[in-house]
Structures are given as C-alpha cells and as structure tokens.
Design a protein around this motif. Structure first.
Motif, PDB file in Angstrom:
ATOM      1  N   GLU A   3      -8.041 -11.201  51.616  1.00 42.84           N
ATOM      2  CA  GLU A   3      -8.017 -10.072  52.554  1.00 42.84           C
ATOM      3  C   GLU A   3      -6.575  -9.665  52.821  1.00 42.84           C
ATOM      4  OE1 GLU A   3     -11.155 -11.354  55.753  1.00 42.84           O
ATOM      5  OE2 GLU A   3     -10.614 -12.878  54.286  1.00 42.84           O
ATOM      6  N   GLU A   4      -6.411  -8.429  53.191  1.00 42.38           N
ATOM      7  CA  GLU A   4      -5.067  -7.920  53.426  1.00 42.38           C
ATOM      8  C   GLU A   4      -4.468  -8.547  54.679  1.00 42.38           C
ATOM      9  OE1 GLU A   4      -2.844  -3.657  53.669  1.00 42.38           O
ATOM     10  OE2 GLU A   4      -5.021  -3.713  53.537  1.00 42.38           O
ATOM     11  N   ILE A   5      -3.200  -8.932  54.562  1.00 38.90           N
ATOM     12  CA  ILE A   5      -2.523  -9.580  55.691  1.00 38.90           C
ATOM     13  C   ILE A   5      -1.740  -8.533  56.487  1.00 38.90           C
ATOM     14  CG2 ILE A   5      -0.780 -11.288  56.327  1.00 38.90           C
ATOM     15  CD1 ILE A   5      -3.299 -12.518  55.126  1.00 38.90           C
ATOM     16  N   ALA A   6      -2.002  -8.451  57.772  1.00 34.58           N
ATOM     17  CA  ALA A   6      -1.287  -7.490  58.617  1.00 34.58           C
ATOM     18  C   ALA A   6       0.022  -8.086  59.132  1.00 34.58           C
ATOM     19  CB  ALA A   6      -2.160  -7.060  59.788  1.00 34.58           C
ATOM     20  N   ILE A   7      -0.070  -9.352  59.533  1.00 36.12           N
ATOM     21  CA  ILE A   7       1.119 -10.019  60.072  1.00 36.12           C
ATOM     22  C   ILE A   7       1.241 -11.382  59.427  1.00 36.12           C
ATOM     23  CG2 ILE A   7       2.288 -10.837  62.153  1.00 36.12           C
ATOM     24  CD1 ILE A   7       0.173  -9.184  63.744  1.00 36.12           C
TER      25      ILE A   7
END
Lengths: 272, 273
Positions: A3-7
C-alpha cells in the motif's frame, strides 16, 4: 504491491539538553488509514508529532511526508508541503483575536485567490462539517473547549488536506464531547479518505478510531498493529498500558530506576 | 588544579557564558529585525504581496490612539514641571521669558521622543509582549507556522510598523502639548505674555531640532516594538513565562531607549545637528 505510504518515519533520534526523547523511531503510515500513536506522558509522542509536521527537526534520521524528505526542504518547500496537511492542536489553537469564521477563513484568504463570497461559502461548509455553522461569528473566548477543538478542526480542513494530525484530540473533554470528536475523525477519514495521525493516551478513543496503532515507550516504538492485535497482545508492557494497570513493567521500571538514580546521583538517560 | 584556580575558572566561565548569552540575545533580535525589515519592505513596495492592512490599522489604533490621552497628559505635566524648575534660575538672570526657549528645545529634541517612548514601552511594548507570549503558550504561533503563515510577516511586521509610525506621530503632538504646558505656567505663574512666549518658542525652534527629535522617535519606536516582539515570541514555560517576558520588555526597552538616546545625542552633538 505494498500500500502507498503517506508518512515514513525512519530512525528518528532527538534529544533536548542531553535527554534523549526519541531514540530511533520507525513508523510508517499508509495512505487513508488512521494511525493512533499512544504512550504514557513524556514518552515522546508529542515530539514525534512535531517532527512529522516539520515543526522541529531530528538530530538524525528523517521523516518522509507525501514523498518529500522534510530534512531536505527549504522554508518555501516546507510551506508548500504544509498546505497539504492540517493539524488539530491540543488546545484548538484558534487565533483569539478573530471570530471562529475568520479563523477558518484565514488559510483560504492567505493561500488562495478566491473571492470573499466563495470563501464565505467554503467557511460555512467547513463549519457545517463540524457542526458549528451557527457559531461562525463568535469569538473563541465565547465557546467551550469542545467547540474550540471542532473549530480548530474546521480550520485544519480549510485547504482540503491529504493528511490530518491530531494532538490529543480528546484531552480535557467530557466523554460525550470526546466521542463526538472521535466520530468526526472517523467521518473525515471515511468520507474524505484523509490519512490521519492521532496522538493520544485515551484508550477508549484510540480503540474506537484506529485502523492501526503504535505504542511509544521511552522514545522507541515498542508495538505496531491493529486494535485487535493490540487487544490480544501478550506483551506485558502493552497489556499494562491499554488496560491502565497500576502494576506492570512500566511502573516497575520507573520505581527501580528512580531509586538508583536518586541514590547514586546518576542523571536519567531518558528525560520527559 | 587548586581550589582557587578552579573558582577563578568558574568566574571566567560564567562571565563567558553571560557574554555569549548577551550576544545570542542581540543576534536573535538582529535576525528578527532583519526579517521584519525585509518582509515589511516587500509588503510595502512589491505589488501583489499581501500585507495585512486591517491588522496594521488595528495595531496603529492600539498603539497610537489608545495611548493618546496618557501620553498627552504626561507631556502637559512635563512642560509645567520644566517651566517651574527653570524659572527661579532664569529669574536670577532676569531672563524668565527664556523658559520658552528651554522648554521648546528640551521638549522637541529630547523629552518629546524619550518620554513618549518610555510611556509606550509600558503601554504598547508590554501589551505586545504579553499578547505574543500568550499566543506562543496557546500554540497559536505554532498553528500559524503549520498553516504556512510566517509569524513575522503576520504578527511582527504590523506591530513594528504601527509602533514606529505612531511613536513619531505621538511625539509631534507631545512636543506641542509639552510647550503648551510650559505656556500655561509661563502665562499663569511667571507673567510671560502669550506673544512673547510664542515668539521666543518659535525663535528657539529649528527644523533641524524637529528632525533630530523625530528621527529619535522613529528609532525608539523600532526598539520598543522589536524588543517586545522578540520577547513575546521567545516565551517558554506557560503563564509565568508571559509575565517574565512582559517585565523584561519594559526593563530592556527603557534601558535601550536611554542608551540609544545617549548614542544619538552624542552623534548629533558631534555632527552639530
């Protein structure tokens, strides 16, 4: 595919006046999730939050926010990034010299070229989202603590942020108001898909809103997982913390180390 | 190392750290000043850059208009006092009407700007420090930064501009009121006629005196506001810190006003201004 990492917080170390507050923190927040960071008073969770929002900078390690390394940004770059996230401060941090409506309008007035009529409509929408539309003309001093927090949230939402940070959102609120704020946090992440990072030590609230949680202790992340994983955790430290027990590894350590330090005059390595 | 040598080193170290603290303090204030001047200049001269005109107006009212009564009253009394103090000395020389000369020069060159600035350091400086300090404690400054709003541009620039402009404006009025106070004394108690008082005052005054006085007033306004903003923004430690910052603002302001006044007066004297 992950999944895409935001932080992404990587090996973050920070000390104040020789007291190590963050001691190699690693934490990843995925896009769209609500990450709750918990820990006792002085475990470094507020300091961690302040690193994530670019308010203070680490001695070593880094924070990557929405793909940008905060250490490598200059003032202007940081300001550009700041427009993409919102923060609800512990006290709400409303500007006391402005009305609630003006507080919410401020980011729009300062950072957009919108005309006043449009801004007024947007302010009403943001205030409606937090249930404060009819209080737009009041001064912060005239409204309750819970309303201040909601107004602070409306202001944080003004520029439609991708990430929302909450610093102790339920601190100092009664259980019902606190539950209302929790509901708002859940609505925002559910309806708008906002990534949320919530720093708190209120366990009821934490379990209600979290999609994942992390526990911080003595400047380190000691556990990360879903609320269910936390509930079933065998880790005595996690158990003591989430159940709020007076006896366990956290308090035992405190008693031991304080006694030694007191007798031998050794200054504590872990402050705050 | 012997004990006395150790103690000596302690004194040196403490002196050094105090000196370092002083330099750091002045340096920090210098940065704030530079930042303020840069942002103010950009706001005033670069088209399209927003400067908070409503904020500026609000600060001008707060610094200048609200303090008007007290500043004028103080200068009225100063004029009266000065005239009464000088009268016996001048009477010995049979030059009582020269009270007007002395008060005019003292007021315009020295007391107008200085007393105005001292009153303002208590009136506006303390209020600015307390206000900004409270904003620090209430996380408002952090909230501004977090919203990509520069506290210097947003809070410091309007306060500094307003204080500088209003100190100059108030000084102009203060000069007149001070002379009016002296006139009241002169006409009422010293037997100086209105026309003699007027002409003696006008003869004594030069544009140069006015300009040196107003230059000082502007610099005083800058000092007060920069010290107040600097102290306010560096508050730490809750409500107690706000109190400390307020006290320090008044004390440091008055000290630096007198120091700056001394420097200016020496310069003006040396260059015959």
């Amino acid at each position: 595919m992950p999944e895409e990492i935001a932080i992404s917080v990587e090996e973050l170390v920070k000390s104040f006046d020789g007291h190590v507050v963050l001691d190699g923190v690693n934490l990843q927040v995925r896009r769209g999730e609500t990450m709750v960071v918990m820990g006792g008073s002085g475990c470094g969770k507020s300091t961690l939050l302040r690193h994530m929002i670019g308010s203070i900078f680490p001695d070593s390690g880094r924070v990557v926010l929405l793909g940008e390394d905060l250490n490598e940004l200059d003032g202007a770059g940081l300001d550009r990034l700041r427009l993409r996230f919102g923060i609800l401060f512990q006290s709400g941090a409303l500007f006391n010299s402005m009305t609630v409506g003006e507080n919410v309008a401020l980011p729009l007035v300062e950072h957009t070229e919108l005309d006043p009529a449009t801004i007024e409509i947007m302010v009403k929408m943001k205030l409606e989202a937090v249930g404060l539309r009819e209080h737009a003309d009041k001064m912060p001093a005239q409204i309750s603590g819970g309303m201040k927090k909601r107004a602070g949230l409306a202001r944080a939402l003004a520029l439609d942020p991708e990430i929302l940070f909450y610093d102790e959102p339920s601190a100092g609120l009664d259980p019902v108001t606190s539950a209302e704020i929790d509901q708002l946090i859940m609505d925002l992440s559910g309806k708008l898909g906002v990534t949320s990072v919530v720093v708190t030590h209120e366990m009821d609230s934490a379990f209600r809103i979290a999609s994942r949680m992390a526990m911080l202790d003595r400047g380190r992340v000691v556990a990360v997982g879903t609320p269910a994983e936390f509930r079933d955790s065998a880790d005595p430290m996690v158990k003591q913390f989430i159940n709020g027990l007076a006896e366990g590894p956290i308090t035992a350590r405190r008693q031991e180390s304080n006694y030694e330090e007191d007798i031998l005059g050794v200054s504590p390595r872990h402050g705050r | 190392m012997s004990e006395s040598a150790g103690r000596k080193l302690g004194v040196v170290a403490r002196l050094g750290s105090a000196l370092l603290g002083l330099f750091r303090y002045i340096g920090g204030m210098g940065w704030l000043l530079a930042d303020t001047v840069r942002l103010a200049a950009r706001g005033l001269f670069v088209p399209g850059v927003k400067i908070g005109r409503p904020a500026l107006a609000a600060q001008m009212i707060r610094v200048g208009v609200r303090s008007l009564g007290i500043v004028m009253l103080v200068h009225l009394f100063i004029g009266i006092i000065l005239a009464l103090q000088m009268a016996p000395v001048l009477r010995d020389f049979e030059m009582v009407d020269r009270v007007a000369t002395i008060v005019a020069i003292a007021q315009v060159r020295e007391l107008g700007p200085l007393i105005t600035a001292i009153v303002l350091s208590g009136f506006a400086g303390a209020a600015i420090a307390a206000e900004l300090g409270t904003m620090v404690v209430g996380e408002e400054i952090e909230a501004l930064r977090a919203q990509a709003l520069d506290p210097v541009r947003f809070l410091v620039v309007p306060r500094v501009l307003a204080t500088v402009v209003m100190t100059v404006c108030l000084t102009v009025l203060a000069d007149l009121v001070g002379m009016f106070g002296a006139y009241l004394t002169g006409a009422g108690a010293l037997g100086i006629s209105t026309s003699v008082f007027y002409h003696t005052s006008v003869d004594a005054l030069t544009v140069r005196s006015f300009l040196t006085g107003l230059t000082k007033a502007g610099m005083f306004g800058l000092l007060i506001s920069v010290i107040a903003c600097f102290e306010g923004l560096r508050v730490g430690g809750g409500a107690e810190g706000v109190g400390r910052a307020t006290t320090r603002t008044v004390v440091y302001s008055i000290f630096s006003l007198i120091l700056a006044d001394c420097v200016f007066t020496i310069l003006f004297y040396a260059y015959d201004l």
